[in-house]
Design a protein around this motif. Structure first.
Motif, PDB file in Angstrom:
ATOM      1  N   LEU A   1       2.311  -7.685   1.882  1.00  0.00           N
ATOM      2  CA  LEU A   1       2.917  -8.687   1.004  1.00  0.00           C
ATOM      3  C   LEU A   1       3.566  -7.957  -0.154  1.00  0.00           C
ATOM      4  O   LEU A   1       2.891  -7.323  -0.965  1.00  0.00           O
ATOM      5  CB  LEU A   1       1.866  -9.677   0.494  1.00  0.00           C
ATOM      6  N   THR A   2       4.894  -7.998  -0.225  1.00  0.00           N
ATOM      7  CA  THR A   2       5.620  -7.270  -1.251  1.00  0.00           C
ATOM      8  C   THR A   2       5.452  -7.937  -2.618  1.00  0.00           C
ATOM      9  O   THR A   2       4.833  -9.002  -2.741  1.00  0.00           O
ATOM     10  CB  THR A   2       7.111  -7.182  -0.891  1.00  0.00           C
ATOM     11  N   LYS A   3       6.021  -7.293  -3.619  1.00  0.00           N
ATOM     12  CA  LYS A   3       5.888  -7.785  -4.985  1.00  0.00           C
ATOM     13  C   LYS A   3       6.545  -9.145  -5.165  1.00  0.00           C
ATOM     14  O   LYS A   3       6.103  -9.952  -5.994  1.00  0.00           O
ATOM     15  CB  LYS A   3       6.491  -6.767  -5.951  1.00  0.00           C
ATOM     16  N   ASP A   4       7.622  -9.415  -4.397  1.00  0.00           N
ATOM     17  CA  ASP A   4       8.311 -10.709  -4.488  1.00  0.00           C
ATOM     18  C   ASP A   4       7.831 -11.687  -3.415  1.00  0.00           C
ATOM     19  O   ASP A   4       8.579 -12.577  -2.985  1.00  0.00           O
ATOM     20  CB  ASP A   4       9.822 -10.516  -4.392  1.00  0.00           C
ATOM     21  N   SER A   5       6.577 -11.505  -2.945  1.00  0.00           N
ATOM     22  CA  SER A   5       5.899 -12.447  -2.040  1.00  0.00           C
ATOM     23  C   SER A   5       6.624 -12.612  -0.709  1.00  0.00           C
ATOM     24  O   SER A   5       6.805 -13.727  -0.205  1.00  0.00           O
ATOM     25  CB  SER A   5       5.754 -13.820  -2.721  1.00  0.00           C
ATOM     26  N   VAL A   6       7.028 -11.502  -0.110  1.00  0.00           N
ATOM     27  CA  VAL A   6       7.625 -11.497   1.224  1.00  0.00           C
ATOM     28  C   VAL A   6       6.716 -10.687   2.144  1.00  0.00           C
ATOM     29  O   VAL A   6       6.338  -9.565   1.817  1.00  0.00           O
ATOM     30  CB  VAL A   6       9.042 -10.895   1.194  1.00  0.00           C
ATOM     31  N   THR A   7       6.363 -11.261   3.280  1.00  0.00           N
ATOM     32  CA  THR A   7       5.489 -10.583   4.236  1.00  0.00           C
ATOM     33  C   THR A   7       6.330  -9.775   5.213  1.00  0.00           C
ATOM     34  O   THR A   7       7.207 -10.318   5.897  1.00  0.00           O
ATOM     35  CB  THR A   7       4.637 -11.599   5.004  1.00  0.00           C
ATOM     36  N   VAL A   8       6.077  -8.476   5.276  1.00  0.00           N
ATOM     37  CA  VAL A   8       6.789  -7.577   6.179  1.00  0.00           C
ATOM     38  C   VAL A   8       5.768  -6.711   6.916  1.00  0.00           C
ATOM     39  O   VAL A   8       4.640  -6.517   6.454  1.00  0.00           O
ATOM     40  CB  VAL A   8       7.786  -6.679   5.408  1.00  0.00           C
ATOM     41  N   ALA A   9       6.189  -6.187   8.070  1.00  0.00           N
ATOM     42  CA  ALA A   9       5.377  -5.258   8.853  1.00  0.00           C
ATOM     43  C   ALA A   9       6.032  -3.889   8.789  1.00  0.00           C
ATOM     44  O   ALA A   9       7.199  -3.733   9.171  1.00  0.00           O
ATOM     45  CB  ALA A   9       5.263  -5.733  10.299  1.00  0.00           C
ATOM     46  N   VAL A  10       5.303  -2.910   8.312  1.00  0.00           N
ATOM     47  CA  VAL A  10       5.841  -1.566   8.085  1.00  0.00           C
ATOM     48  C   VAL A  10       4.954  -0.559   8.797  1.00  0.00           C
ATOM     49  O   VAL A  10       3.721  -0.652   8.734  1.00  0.00           O
ATOM     50  CB  VAL A  10       5.907  -1.232   6.576  1.00  0.00           C
ATOM     51  N   ASP A  11       5.582   0.395   9.491  1.00  0.00           N
ATOM     52  CA  ASP A  11       4.843   1.515  10.070  1.00  0.00           C
ATOM     53  C   ASP A  11       5.483   2.816   9.612  1.00  0.00           C
ATOM     54  O   ASP A  11       6.642   2.847   9.202  1.00  0.00           O
ATOM     55  CB  ASP A  11       4.785   1.429  11.592  1.00  0.00           C
ATOM     56  N   ALA A  12       4.712   3.902   9.687  1.00  0.00           N
ATOM     57  CA  ALA A  12       5.160   5.195   9.171  1.00  0.00           C
ATOM     58  C   ALA A  12       4.604   6.302  10.045  1.00  0.00           C
ATOM     59  O   ALA A  12       3.785   6.068  10.957  1.00  0.00           O
ATOM     60  CB  ALA A  12       4.714   5.369   7.717  1.00  0.00           C
ATOM     61  N   VAL A  13       5.061   7.527   9.775  1.00  0.00           N
ATOM     62  CA  VAL A  13       4.564   8.721  10.450  1.00  0.00           C
ATOM     63  C   VAL A  13       4.195   9.744   9.386  1.00  0.00           C
ATOM     64  O   VAL A  13       4.905   9.884   8.377  1.00  0.00           O
ATOM     65  CB  VAL A  13       5.612   9.285  11.441  1.00  0.00           C
ATOM     66  N   VAL A  14       3.082  10.443   9.582  1.00  0.00           N
ATOM     67  CA  VAL A  14       2.551  11.381   8.600  1.00  0.00           C
ATOM     68  C   VAL A  14       2.380  12.747   9.273  1.00  0.00           C
ATOM     69  O   VAL A  14       1.909  12.832  10.418  1.00  0.00           O
ATOM     70  CB  VAL A  14       1.193  10.900   8.041  1.00  0.00           C
ATOM     71  N   TYR A  15       2.773  13.811   8.548  1.00  0.00           N
ATOM     72  CA  TYR A  15       2.597  15.182   9.007  1.00  0.00           C
ATOM     73  C   TYR A  15       1.661  15.895   8.026  1.00  0.00           C
ATOM     74  O   TYR A  15       1.899  15.867   6.813  1.00  0.00           O
ATOM     75  CB  TYR A  15       3.941  15.920   9.055  1.00  0.00           C
ATOM     76  N   TYR A  16       0.630  16.534   8.563  1.00  0.00           N
ATOM     77  CA  TYR A  16      -0.323  17.226   7.704  1.00  0.00           C
ATOM     78  C   TYR A  16      -0.859  18.455   8.439  1.00  0.00           C
ATOM     79  O   TYR A  16      -0.700  18.606   9.658  1.00  0.00           O
ATOM     80  CB  TYR A  16      -1.474  16.302   7.305  1.00  0.00           C
ATOM     81  N   ARG A  17      -1.510  19.339   7.684  1.00  0.00           N
ATOM     82  CA  ARG A  17      -2.135  20.534   8.251  1.00  0.00           C
ATOM     83  C   ARG A  17      -3.344  20.898   7.405  1.00  0.00           C
ATOM     84  O   ARG A  17      -3.468  20.460   6.254  1.00  0.00           O
ATOM     85  CB  ARG A  17      -1.152  21.719   8.279  1.00  0.00           C
ATOM     86  N   VAL A  18      -4.220  21.707   7.969  1.00  0.00           N
ATOM     87  CA  VAL A  18      -5.422  22.179   7.286  1.00  0.00           C
ATOM     88  C   VAL A  18      -5.107  23.522   6.632  1.00  0.00           C
ATOM     89  O   VAL A  18      -4.636  24.441   7.304  1.00  0.00           O
ATOM     90  CB  VAL A  18      -6.592  22.318   8.271  1.00  0.00           C
ATOM     91  N   PHE A  19      -5.343  23.622   5.335  1.00  0.00           N
ATOM     92  CA  PHE A  19      -5.112  24.885   4.638  1.00  0.00           C
ATOM     93  C   PHE A  19      -6.413  25.589   4.263  1.00  0.00           C
ATOM     94  O   PHE A  19      -6.393  26.766   3.894  1.00  0.00           O
ATOM     95  CB  PHE A  19      -4.276  24.656   3.369  1.00  0.00           C
TER      96      PHE A  19
END
Length: 294
Positions: free
Chosen positions: A120-138
């Motif tokens: 639910l965004t700040k202006d009260s709109v419902t959206v579906a969002v997906d993302a991709v994450v890249y990570y590594r162990v240091f």
């Protein structure tokens, strides 16, 4: 008391520094001291392990000698305690049977998809969002000792961070400022996963799915805006054309010969199209004079 407060504040801040790594080294030193405190029990078990290796040589080499790849590290525990010296590898290393245990940690960059989140965004709109994450162990040692499962923890934290960050943005900001939002998410995730020995390298928003009603409303709004711009452009074109015609009429009115040449040019254009009908225009002055005489 002040030192305890300082340590607690640093641990709450989440970002590891030299003090954090010093604490890991201090823990390893404490392990060594604890082994010395245990005295004969530890030495007896270690001695028995070495005797077992010696009596079963060379067959014991299959159990004692281990190998990790260039992109891997091995965190070794002796009798449940972290072995001093940090992670081993790459290459071959030696463990004692029965009392040593090791865990392999992959140092390569790992990517995963964040499941679509209903936000639910700040202006009260419902959206579906997906993302991709890249990570590594240091830091392999910290990733094993400070968190139960760094991969699962990173995935859950990424989903939570995605909801928290996008919940403070409007729909317009979400559609227009993807790069800034991705950078903000990467910074938040990197700060939160540093105590786990994990470095978040990149976060990208893949898709933003809007409700069908909102898509229709936005399409109608965009179509209306395009039609309005088209009408404005057409009006500006007519205005420019009228100005050009006015200037041409002024030039022709100053020279009667120019009007006659224009008339002949028009007849030439009509005859070039092989028309059977030719229209002869009559001067308006002639018609007006005939009307006045009547």
């Amino acid at each position: 008391m002040e030192a305890g407060r300082t340590n607690s504040n640093n641990s709450m801040s989440g970002r590891p520094n030299n003090k954090d790594f010093q604490r890991v080294e201090q823990q390893e030193d404490e392990i060594t001291l604890d082994e010395e405190d245990l005295g004969i029990c530890v030495y007896l078990l270690v001695g028995l392990a070495y005797l077992l290796v010696a009596f079963t040589f060379p067959f014991s080499l299959c159990v004692c000698i281990k190998m990790v790849q260039e992109y891997e590290r091995a965190v070794i525990f002796r009798m449940g305690r972290l072995l001093p010296g940090g992670a081993k590898g790459p290459g071959i290393f030696f463990i004692l049977p029965c009392i040593d245990n090791y865990v392999k940690v992959d140092l390569r960059t790992i990517s995963f998809d964040v499941p679509p989140q209903e936000i639910l965004t700040k202006d009260s709109v419902t959206v579906a969002v997906d993302a991709v994450v890249y990570y590594r162990v240091f830091n392999p040692t910290v990733s094993i000792t400070n968190v139960e499962n760094y991969q699962r923890s990173t995935r859950l934290l990424a989903a939570t961070t995605l909801r928290n960050v996008l919940g403070t943005k409007t729909l317009q900001d979400l559609l227009a400022e993807r790069e800034n939002i991705s950078a903000q998410m990467q910074s938040s995730l990197d700060e939160a996963t540093d105590p786990w020995g994990v470095k978040v390298e990149r976060v990208e928003i893949k898709d933003v799915r809007l409700p069908m009603q909102l898509q229709r409303a936005m399409a109608a709004e965009a179509e209306a805006a395009r039609e309005a711009r088209a009408k404005v452009i057409a009006a500006e074109g007519e205005q420019n054309a009228s100005r050009a015609l006015k200037e041409a009429a002024d030039v022709i009115s100053q020279s009667p010969a120019a009007l006659q040449l224009r008339y002949l040019q028009t007849l030439n254009m009509i005859s070039a199209e092989k028309n059977s009908t030719i229209i002869f225009p009559l001067p308006i002055d002639l018609i007006s004079s005939l009307v006045k005489s009547d």
